[in-house]
Write a protein that holds these residues in place. Structure first.
Motif, PDB file in Angstrom:
ATOM      1  N   GLU A  55      -0.154  -6.599  11.508  1.00 24.58           N
ATOM      2  CA  GLU A  55      -0.457  -7.941  11.005  1.00 24.58           C
ATOM      3  C   GLU A  55      -0.618  -8.923  12.159  1.00 24.58           C
ATOM      4  O   GLU A  55      -1.471  -9.810  12.113  1.00 24.58           O
TER       5      GLU A  55
ATOM      6  N   LYS B  38      -4.669  -6.136   4.291  1.00 25.72           N
ATOM      7  CA  LYS B  38      -4.316  -7.418   4.909  1.00 25.72           C
ATOM      8  C   LYS B  38      -5.577  -8.237   5.188  1.00 25.72           C
ATOM      9  O   LYS B  38      -5.569  -9.460   5.077  1.00 25.72           O
TER      10      LYS B  38
ATOM     11  N   ILE C  38       4.285  -2.005  10.992  1.00 25.40           N
ATOM     12  CA  ILE C  38       3.215  -2.696  10.275  1.00 25.40           C
ATOM     13  C   ILE C  38       3.183  -4.179  10.636  1.00 25.40           C
ATOM     14  O   ILE C  38       2.141  -4.819  10.597  1.00 25.40           O
ATOM     15  N   ARG C  39       4.322  -4.719  11.007  1.00 21.71           N
ATOM     16  CA  ARG C  39       4.339  -6.126  11.399  1.00 21.71           C
ATOM     17  C   ARG C  39       3.416  -6.344  12.597  1.00 21.71           C
ATOM     18  O   ARG C  39       2.751  -7.365  12.721  1.00 21.71           O
TER      19      ARG C  39
ATOM     20  N   VAL D 211       0.846  -1.192   0.000  1.00 19.13           N
ATOM     21  CA  VAL D 211       0.000   0.000   0.000  1.00 19.13           C
ATOM     22  C   VAL D 211       0.889   1.252   0.000  1.00 19.13           C
ATOM     23  O   VAL D 211       1.782   1.380   0.826  1.00 19.13           O
TER      24      VAL D 211
ATOM     25  N   GLY E 194       9.825  -2.768  10.572  1.00 19.02           N
ATOM     26  CA  GLY E 194       8.456  -3.152  10.213  1.00 19.02           C
ATOM     27  C   GLY E 194       7.756  -2.178   9.288  1.00 19.02           C
ATOM     28  O   GLY E 194       6.525  -2.116   9.264  1.00 19.02           O
ATOM     29  N   LEU E 195       8.509  -1.427   8.496  1.00 21.68           N
ATOM     30  CA  LEU E 195       7.875  -0.439   7.628  1.00 21.68           C
ATOM     31  C   LEU E 195       7.867  -0.851   6.157  1.00 21.68           C
ATOM     32  O   LEU E 195       7.506  -0.071   5.295  1.00 21.68           O
ATOM     33  N   GLY E 196       8.289  -2.075   5.880  1.00 18.24           N
ATOM     34  CA  GLY E 196       8.129  -2.563   4.503  1.00 18.24           C
ATOM     35  C   GLY E 196       9.391  -2.619   3.660  1.00 18.24           C
ATOM     36  O   GLY E 196       9.302  -2.812   2.446  1.00 18.24           O
ATOM     37  N   LYS E 197      10.550  -2.485   4.259  1.00 22.27           N
ATOM     38  CA  LYS E 197      11.791  -2.540   3.469  1.00 22.27           C
ATOM     39  C   LYS E 197      11.978  -3.916   2.838  1.00 22.27           C
ATOM     40  O   LYS E 197      12.227  -4.039   1.641  1.00 22.27           O
ATOM     41  N   THR E 198      11.837  -4.955   3.672  1.00 25.63           N
ATOM     42  CA  THR E 198      12.022  -6.311   3.162  1.00 25.63           C
ATOM     43  C   THR E 198      10.962  -6.630   2.106  1.00 25.63           C
ATOM     44  O   THR E 198      11.264  -7.185   1.060  1.00 25.63           O
ATOM     45  N   HIS E 199       9.734  -6.210   2.397  1.00 23.75           N
ATOM     46  CA  HIS E 199       8.641  -6.429   1.439  1.00 23.75           C
ATOM     47  C   HIS E 199       9.024  -5.829   0.077  1.00 23.75           C
ATOM     48  O   HIS E 199       8.944  -6.497  -0.955  1.00 23.75           O
TER      49      HIS E 199
HETATM   50  P1  ADP Z   1      11.023  -4.091   7.481  1.00 24.95           P
HETATM   51  O1  ADP Z   1      11.840  -4.955   6.578  1.00 24.95           O
HETATM   52  O2  ADP Z   1      11.081  -2.648   7.100  1.00 24.95           O
HETATM   53  O3  ADP Z   1      11.315  -4.308   8.930  1.00 24.95           O
HETATM   54  P2  ADP Z   1       8.852  -5.666   6.444  1.00 24.95           P
HETATM   55  O4  ADP Z   1       9.063  -5.465   4.987  1.00 24.95           O
HETATM   56  O5  ADP Z   1       9.270  -6.972   7.011  1.00 24.95           O
HETATM   57  O6  ADP Z   1       9.508  -4.479   7.280  1.00 24.95           O
HETATM   58  O7  ADP Z   1       7.325  -5.383   6.743  1.00 24.95           O
HETATM   59  C1  ADP Z   1       6.668  -5.904   7.869  1.00 24.95           C
HETATM   60  C2  ADP Z   1       5.299  -6.394   7.455  1.00 24.95           C
HETATM   61  O8  ADP Z   1       4.494  -5.285   7.161  1.00 24.95           O
HETATM   62  C3  ADP Z   1       5.354  -7.244   6.208  1.00 24.95           C
HETATM   63  O9  ADP Z   1       4.520  -8.341   6.364  1.00 24.95           O
HETATM   64  C4  ADP Z   1       4.847  -6.322   5.114  1.00 24.95           C
HETATM   65  O10 ADP Z   1       4.117  -7.041   4.150  1.00 24.95           O
HETATM   66  C5  ADP Z   1       3.970  -5.368   5.854  1.00 24.95           C
HETATM   67  N1  ADP Z   1       3.988  -4.010   5.264  1.00 24.95           N
HETATM   68  C6  ADP Z   1       4.800  -2.976   5.576  1.00 24.95           C
HETATM   69  N2  ADP Z   1       4.517  -1.900   4.856  1.00 24.95           N
HETATM   70  C7  ADP Z   1       3.477  -2.250   4.059  1.00 24.95           C
HETATM   71  C8  ADP Z   1       2.700  -1.544   3.073  1.00 24.95           C
HETATM   72  N3  ADP Z   1       2.944  -0.267   2.771  1.00 24.95           N
HETATM   73  N4  ADP Z   1       1.721  -2.225   2.456  1.00 24.95           N
HETATM   74  C9  ADP Z   1       1.460  -3.507   2.760  1.00 24.95           C
HETATM   75  N5  ADP Z   1       2.130  -4.211   3.676  1.00 24.95           N
HETATM   76  C10 ADP Z   1       3.140  -3.600   4.324  1.00 24.95           C
END
Ligand code: ADP
Ligand code: MG
Length: 460
Positions: free
Chosen positions: A327, A299, A323-324, A131, A164-169
């Motif tokens: 979830e 989600k 964001i984690r 998102v 938990g802000l979506g870097k890995t995603h």
């Molecule tokens: P980081 O690597 O920054 O610690 P992650 O990529 O592991 O964070 O994200 C944590 C969870 O939150 C994942 O399951 C991811 O899918 C979800 N998430 C984070 N940002 C978003 C977003 N903008 N839209 C959808 N899901 C997100």
């Protein structure tokens, strides 16, 4: 003379006014079954039926309520308290959240799965399931561009931001896109910097450094997650430096993430730092409420689960920076639903929220904890943090410590001065003022402080 209004008349007028100012659904959701419990001496106690209403009135409607009461009552209001007082002997209009007994045992299970560090891609981390909001749109766009034209637009791409802000995603979405497009199969490598380090150490120990080189230098796309862990690991950095150069020369795409910008990764070799800064750097910060709501809804959709909008909003309001955790809350809500065959009530939801983000109690935090965490974050030893040097790279973290001692532990300025190397109270006062001012305009500092607080209150 006018007879004074009764509390009930006053509240009815306030509601009448509010009804004109906010949407109908909002009004019925948040103001049914509210009333004035007490009004004296400029202090108003508003009775509300449940915690959801309390939170919303406090966080969202307080100013409006205050203004309207002041105008209608012609009194200066000092304070409004919102107390949960069920209206037992009044006519009860259907409350939006029927109370169902909570099932607490379930809450311990269902830990959200940790992000993938094992070297394989999570197939649900794709661009379509991400998102977009104001705080991640740049990172998203950069990753999309790289996925469309790997090795040509930005190389390397460096994404940084809090936990938990979506870097890995996002970086895995690049890998997944390349796999989907792959007419000719491409080699994609995703690893955390920790795994890269461990692999390297093991291969070297086993006398198989060449194998390591072959593996990492023969990929088309290298995704390295959380490179802040390269900090201080000189030999790994050296190996990575050569891997990087090799791939870069061949126009192979490299994407890196970290919890902070390259410059702030301490004990990182200069030549590596400068390479991290060659391409594009994009940050992700905590999403605003609207985006959190949209993510939570997405989600739910993915899990085919329907949840009341009010609950979605409430959860999104209470989980602000990871964001984690959002979830995690959803997984537990679903688990409880399956068990009880209905949506959990709000008490349960509150329990879920606090179970998902267990926090240390304020009283258990000490100055030592704060010094250690800030020191580690900025890569500075305790001695330097407390020492006399005014060098900026020491003075700034020191001011952050003083700010946190004041804000989080409520220590007095003289005692903060004492604790931080026997300084004068004016130094502590100045530090607090300076940081307080700076956070207004400096978003980066705001994020650092959020991250630091996360670490301070984190359990384990
Ligand atoms: P980081 O690597 O920054 O610690 P992650 O990529 O592991 O964070 O994200 C944590 C969870 O939150 C994942 O399951 C991811 O899918 C979800 N998430 C984070 N940002 C978003 C977003 N903008 N839209 C959808 N899901 C997100
Ligand atoms: Mg990650």
């Amino acid at each position: 003379m006018r007879t004074p209004m009764t509390n009930n008349e006053l509240w009815q007028s306030v509601l009448g006014e509010l009804e004109l100012q906010i949407s109908r659904p909002s009004f019925t959701t948040w103001f049914s079954n509210t009333y004035i419990h007490e009004f004296s001496d400029g202090k108003v106690v508003v009775g509300v039926p449940n915690t959801f209403a309390k939170t919303w009135l406090e966080k969202k409607f307080h100013k409006q309520i205050l203004n309207i009461i002041q105008t209608i009552s012609q009194t200066r209001i000092r304070e409004i308290l919102y107390l949960i007082i069920p209206k037992t002997n009044r006519e009860v209009v259907s409350t939006p959240y029927p109370q169902i007994p909570a099932v607490q045992e379930v809450i311990v299970s269902q830990i959200p799965s940790p992000s993938n560090a094992s070297g394989t891609l999570n197939i649900s981390y794709i661009f379509d399931s991400f998102v977009i909001g104001k705080t991640n749109e740049l990172a998203y766009a950069a990753c999309k561009a790289v996925a469309a034209k790997p090795g040509t637009v930005y190389n390397p791409l460096f994404i940084y931001g809090g936990v938990g802000l979506g870097k890995t995603h996002l970086i895995q979405a690049i890998g997944n896109t390349m796999i989907q497009q792959g007419t000719n199969p491409r080699k994609i490598m995703y690893v955390s910097s920790e795994k890269f380090t461990n692999d390297y150490i093991q291969k070297v120990k086993a006398g198989k450094a060449e194998e390591f080189k072959d593996l990492y230098r023969n990929v088309d796309l290298l995704l390295i997650d959380d490179v802040q862990f390269f900090s201080g690991k000189e030999r790994t950095q050296e190996e990575f430096f050569h891997t990087f150069n090799h791939l870069h020369q061949l126009n192979k795409q490299i994407v890196l993430t970290a919890d902070r910008p390259p410059k702030e990764i301490h004990a990182l070799e200069n030549r590596l730092l400068s390479r991290f800064e060659w391409g594009m750097i994009a940050d992700i910060s905590a999403p605003d409420l609207e985006t959190r709501i949209a993510i939570f809804e997405k989600k739910c959709q993915e899990k085919n689960y329907i949840l009341d909008k009010d609950i979605v909003v409430y959860v999104a309001q209470n989980i602000t920076s990871n964001i984690r955790e959002l979830e995690g809350v959803l997984n537990r809500i679903i688990a409880i639903h399956e068990l009880q065959n209905r949506n959990p009530d709000m008490t349960t939801i509150e329990q879920i929220i606090s179970a998902v983000r267990p926090r240390k109690a304020k009283g258990s935090i000490t100055s030592k904890n704060i010094l250690a965490i800030v020191g580690e974050y900025y890569g500075i030893g305790l001695q330097d943090l407390l020492g006399p040097s005014r060098e900026k790279k020491l003075a700034f973290p020191r001011q952050i410590v003083m700010f946190l001692l004041r804000e989080e532990l409520n220590h007095s300025f003289p005692s903060i001065g004492q604790e931080i190397g026997g300084r004068d109270h004016t130094t502590a006062l100045h530090a607090h003022g300076k940081i307080s001012n700076e956070i207004i305009t400096n978003e980066r500092l705001r994020n650092d402080l959020e991250t630091l607080k996360e670490k301070i209150y984190q359990i384990g």
